[in-house]
Design an enzyme around this catalytic site. Structure first.
Site, PDB file in Angstrom:
ATOM      1  N   HIS A 193       0.820  -1.219   0.000  1.00 44.25           N
ATOM      2  CA  HIS A 193       0.000   0.000   0.000  1.00 44.25           C
ATOM      3  C   HIS A 193       0.855   1.270   0.000  1.00 44.25           C
ATOM      4  O   HIS A 193       0.344   2.356   0.267  1.00 44.25           O
ATOM      5  CB  HIS A 193      -0.895   0.038   1.241  1.00 44.25           C
ATOM      6  CG  HIS A 193      -1.838  -1.102   1.350  1.00 44.25           C
ATOM      7  ND1 HIS A 193      -2.765  -1.379   0.380  1.00 44.25           N
ATOM      8  CD2 HIS A 193      -2.009  -2.042   2.312  1.00 44.25           C
ATOM      9  CE1 HIS A 193      -3.456  -2.440   0.749  1.00 44.25           C
ATOM     10  NE2 HIS A 193      -3.018  -2.869   1.914  1.00 44.25           N
ATOM     11  N   HIS A 199      -7.407  -4.140  -1.632  1.00 44.17           N
ATOM     12  CA  HIS A 199      -6.575  -5.329  -1.825  1.00 44.17           C
ATOM     13  C   HIS A 199      -7.034  -6.060  -3.072  1.00 44.17           C
ATOM     14  O   HIS A 199      -6.734  -7.227  -3.262  1.00 44.17           O
ATOM     15  CB  HIS A 199      -6.678  -6.279  -0.639  1.00 44.17           C
ATOM     16  CG  HIS A 199      -6.409  -5.622   0.653  1.00 44.17           C
ATOM     17  ND1 HIS A 199      -7.412  -5.049   1.411  1.00 44.17           N
ATOM     18  CD2 HIS A 199      -5.251  -5.389   1.304  1.00 44.17           C
ATOM     19  CE1 HIS A 199      -6.863  -4.525   2.487  1.00 44.17           C
ATOM     20  NE2 HIS A 199      -5.571  -4.698   2.446  1.00 44.17           N
TER      21      HIS A 199
END
Lengths: 333, 212
Positions: free
Chosen positions: A58, A220
């Site tokens: 991330h 995700h």
């Protein structure tokens, strides 16, 4: 998918190694655990410490936000997977300055269990811990079940406000309350255009047609609430804003901070085209933009797409959102 | 029957091999429901366990210590949600057989009962939520009902019940974890956690039969 990596098993280790070597004046790895990173500048005694963490992939989240005015330490997990309790506990022990530690993380089953276990262990070491879970993603559960919602880009505002509050000397409970209030006043909605792929599998995280988009996509690569035909930036922006407005109490005269967040491979050009539309819509509604953030703040490897986050401000959070930040991946003067 | 510490280590090594063989299948299942990494996560965890089995644990004679070390190693290697779940299972199982260098039928039943209860306590999922508990809870119930001195027949029924539970997840709507956000779209795919839980149980049954 093409990747510039060495051994796929070592991507997280080598990323951390590169990061701490690039920014030694900001961050260091703890000897006790190589997934535990803390600010290189010692924290003032008696100030509340902020611990963030989550899976890798991330970037700049989460380790990019360790620095002045934001977090004091980070526990780094495998790609898209919560860190285990051990690095969380080590960071906790390293950053606690007697005033307690606030854990900030996204609302995912894995994070809840691992951070929860770490908090129990920290208590046994007589360190007070408060936990605040970000749950800003409107697409992930209906309004009545906000506690089931996942945290996406809105987590950025939770770190921002809590980090500022801790820096200004708020007490443990007060910092946690600021983080909770920020989460309560924050809503996000994302759109995915192209998947990412995990280095270990090389497989795309979801399947999507050339002319399709996934509305409500998770960061995700979790499938969203519906697939639709890709449309213009303005129309897609409207589709993302509509559920946010339906979900949050926001009226003419209110002030917000806006985050248009890229998921990894969407260019700034497109993010600014989206922001332009966000500004138009808010201004039509008489909602004032107090501060704007446009860029890659919480990504999903090389995923294509973006999310829009609005956080409603009051006098206190306006002061906190203005507070300066200096980290390797985010600077605000 | 008796399972020695050495044999318990060999069982865990078999799980390492099975996970390595099935990791792509577990990732394929997970891509339909989550972020597609269940096989990768299991592989990272069991490879870390394998290092311990060949290193620090190679000469260990306490079955409880072997199992709890397997749990802690798995947890620290993966985090994630499966980390705390499986780790709690192996640590509770280990606690149930603490100090024993050989496990008899009663010990083995106690081990798996503690294992499943541990996972259940950590995750709080129920039957029907489309998680690993759809395999483990029916397995636990069958084991408890059928256990009478002999472990293998009871565990055979547990694995069968677990398999039915695992297969039932295909038609379920996910109620917990990341995939729950899919709502109706989670139907039609078998749950990867229920699948890996079944692999772990089935591997133990096959192993026990060979060593009986």
């Amino acid at each position: 998918m093409k990747k510039l990596i060495n051994d796929k098993k070592n991507v997280v280790e080598e990323m951390i190694d590169g990061y701490v070597k690039a920014h030694p004046e900001y961050i260091k790895r703890l000897e006790e655990n190589d997934r535990a990173l803390v600010s290189a500048k010692p924290k003032e005694e008696g100030k509340v410490a902020i611990l963030i963490g989550g899976g890798s992939g991330h970037e700049p989240a989460f380790m990019g936000y360790v620095g002045d005015g934001m977090a004091d330490g980070v526990a780094v997990g495998n790609i898209f997977a919560s860190p285990p309790p051990a690095p969380i506990l080590e960071v906790t022990k390293a950053i606690d300055k007697g005033a307690g530690v606030v854990y900030l993380y996204g609302n995912y089953a894995g994070d809840v269990m691992n951070f929860g276990m770490a908090a129990e262990m920290a208590e046994m070491e007589d360190i007070e811990v408060e936990m605040v879970l970000a749950s800003d993603d409107v697409a992930s559960a209906p309004k009545e079940e906000k506690d089931k919602r996942r945290g996406i880009a809105g987590e950025f505002f939770v770190y921002k406000m809590a980090g500022a509050a801790a820096d200004l000397g708020y007490k443990l409970k007060e910092v946690a309350d600021i983080a909770r209030k920020t989460n309560d006043n924050t809503r996000s909605m994302g759109v995915g255009l192209t998947p990412c792929s995990l280095p270990q599998t090389g497989e795309p995280s979801f399947e999507i047609g050339d002319d399709e988009m996934e509305i409500g996509l998770g960061h995700h690569g979790e499938p969203g609430i519906r697939k639709a035909t890709l449309d213009t930036a303005d129309k897609v922006t409207d589709q993302l804003l509509q559920p946010i407005f339906e979900d949050m109490e926001i009226n003419e005269g209110d002030e917000v901070a806006v985050l248009v967040n890229g998921l990894g491979s969407t260019p700034r050009m497109e993010l600014y085209i989206m922001f332009r539309r966000v500004e138009q819509v808010l201004s039509e509604k008489g909602i004032k933009i107090y501060r704007s953030y446009v860029g890659d703040y919480i990504t999903s490897l090389e995923m294509g797409g973006a999310s829009i986050t609005l956080t409603k401000l009051d006098d206190e959070t306006k002061k906190l959102v203005d507070h300066p930040v200096n980290t390797p991946m985010f600077v605000q003067k | 029957m008796n399972i020695t510490a050495k044999e318990l280590i060999n069982y865990f090594k078999e799980v390492v091999d099975i996970v390595e063989k099935e990791k792509d299948y577990l990732c394929d299942l997970d891509r339909k429901l989550g972020d597609g990494d269940h096989g990768v996560t299991m592989s990272i965890g069991w490879q870390a366990v394998n290092e311990q089995l060949n290193g620090k644990l190679a000469e260990e004679s306490d079955c409880g210590k072997i199992s709890s070390t397997v749990g802690m190693t798995f947890l620290n290697a993966v985090g994630s949600s499966v980390g705390p779940l499986y780790a709690t299972g192996f640590m509770r199982g280990g606690k149930a057989v603490k100090g024993k260098s050989e496990l008899n039928d009663v010990d083995l039943a106690a081990y798996w009962i503690a294992f499943i209860n541990g996972v259940q306590e950590r995750g709080n999922a129920k039957v029907g939520d489309k998680t690993m508990m759809d395999t483990l809870i029916p397995a636990l119930e069958a084991l408890v009902v059928n256990f009478d001195r002999e472990f293998i027949p009871a565990f055979e029924s547990a694995v069968e019940a677990g398999e039915i539970g695992m297969k039932s997840t295909t038609d379920l709507v996910s109620k917990i974890g990341r995939s729950s956000r899919l709502g109706e779209r989670s139907k039609g795919a078998q749950d990867p956690g229920a699948t890996s839980a079944h692999m772990i149980l089935k591997a133990f049954l096959d192993f026990a039969k060979v060593h009986a």
